[in-house]
Design an enzyme around this catalytic site. Sequence first.
Site, PDB file in Angstrom:
ATOM      1  N   ASP A   1       0.857  -1.183   0.000  1.00 28.63           N
ATOM      2  CA  ASP A   1       0.000   0.000   0.000  1.00 28.63           C
ATOM      3  C   ASP A   1       0.897   1.239   0.000  1.00 28.63           C
ATOM      4  O   ASP A   1       1.826   1.336   0.805  1.00 28.63           O
ATOM      5  CB  ASP A   1      -0.900  -0.001   1.238  1.00 28.63           C
TER       6      ASP A   1
ATOM      7  N   ASN B   1      -2.604  12.808  -3.788  1.00 31.30           N
ATOM      8  CA  ASN B   1      -3.705  13.196  -4.681  1.00 31.30           C
ATOM      9  C   ASN B   1      -4.257  14.571  -4.330  1.00 31.30           C
ATOM     10  O   ASN B   1      -4.540  15.392  -5.209  1.00 31.30           O
ATOM     11  CB  ASN B   1      -4.833  12.162  -4.608  1.00 31.30           C
TER      12      ASN B   1
ATOM     13  N   GLU C   1      -4.584   2.483  -4.331  1.00 29.46           N
ATOM     14  CA  GLU C   1      -3.123   2.503  -4.225  1.00 29.46           C
ATOM     15  C   GLU C   1      -2.588   1.172  -3.703  1.00 29.46           C
ATOM     16  O   GLU C   1      -1.476   1.102  -3.194  1.00 29.46           O
ATOM     17  CB  GLU C   1      -2.693   3.640  -3.291  1.00 29.46           C
TER      18      GLU C   1
END
Length: 357
Positions: free
Chosen positions: A215, A223, A258
């Site tokens: 992860d 983002n 992700e």
Amino acid sequence: MSSTPVQPKVQVPDIAAQVTYAMRSMGVPPIPRNYELFYEAYIGSNPKLTRELAALGNKATQRELDAIGEQYFGEQHRANLVEGAHTKILSELEGLLRLLKQEQTSLESYNKLLGETFTRINTKNASSADLLRNAISILSDATGDTMAQGAVMVQNVVEKSAEMDLVRKELDEYKRIANTDSLTRLANRRAFDDKLAQIYSEKKHMSLTALVLCDIDHFKKINDSFGHPVGDKILATVGNVIKANVRKDVFVARTGGEEFAIIIEGNTETEALQIAERIRKALEATPFKNSKTGVDYGPVTLSLGVSMACDSEDPNEIYSKSDIALYCAKNSGRNRAMLFEDGMKKDAAKSWLLYRK
């Protein structure tokens, strides 16, 4: 003033005609799944789809179009692709069966003729010379016709087989697209679920099979700070880094957002953890900087959780254990790889809010 008469403006009667005209102008095959893409682009319900389709210009390949379709229409698009290919295969098989039935009828007629000729030859009343002459003529003509029909039959079967082979290759390509993440070009969650299930159905070499869940740390912050286009590029780069640091036969998937998954076969627990650590260090050392503006998006790091297939009863259990190890890696400061241990379950029972930040 020019004397050239003004041509009346052609009015396109409806959306369907305009969509078809646009496809023809771009050289796109007018098949249903392509029409679906262009229809959505035309009505403007998804501006991102419209931009991506326009960016292909008039040199769009079917693979590029299908990748966009997979991204925006998912299961329905895949179902349409496979259904179309299955229809083609059924059509080709029906044609092949007709050819085989024709050949069977031809051979049955030839066998019947041979039997009748044999009966005539055995008849003692007929003139031997005339009988043999007629029999030879009949058999010669029949044999020639049957051989000619056989040659045509062979050619037709070869052509049908070639057509079915093309459809098979098309189906293989559809399967590849259906099992591929359009952003990173890695396997997707669908392919990952199938692969993990296969490990427990075959139960081969489970003692040397590991599941690594990864992860990206603080990806939401990336983002929020730089926007989703930058986030998408980072996801693609992370996928490339993972792929570059494992053997070619190692299964790597983007399982959502992700999150990535790696299935390592043929390595011990210690070796699997070493591989996870190698990936982590490689990504930590990878620069994430805009070459034009100089903006630094990094550092970008991974947290990883590892568990072995032999320590779990089924796919759900091994996934849960790797996920718990991943949570503990994040809870311990992120940017680290951890191997599952039974004591981790207590920590994982706490709030998972930190894991999702």
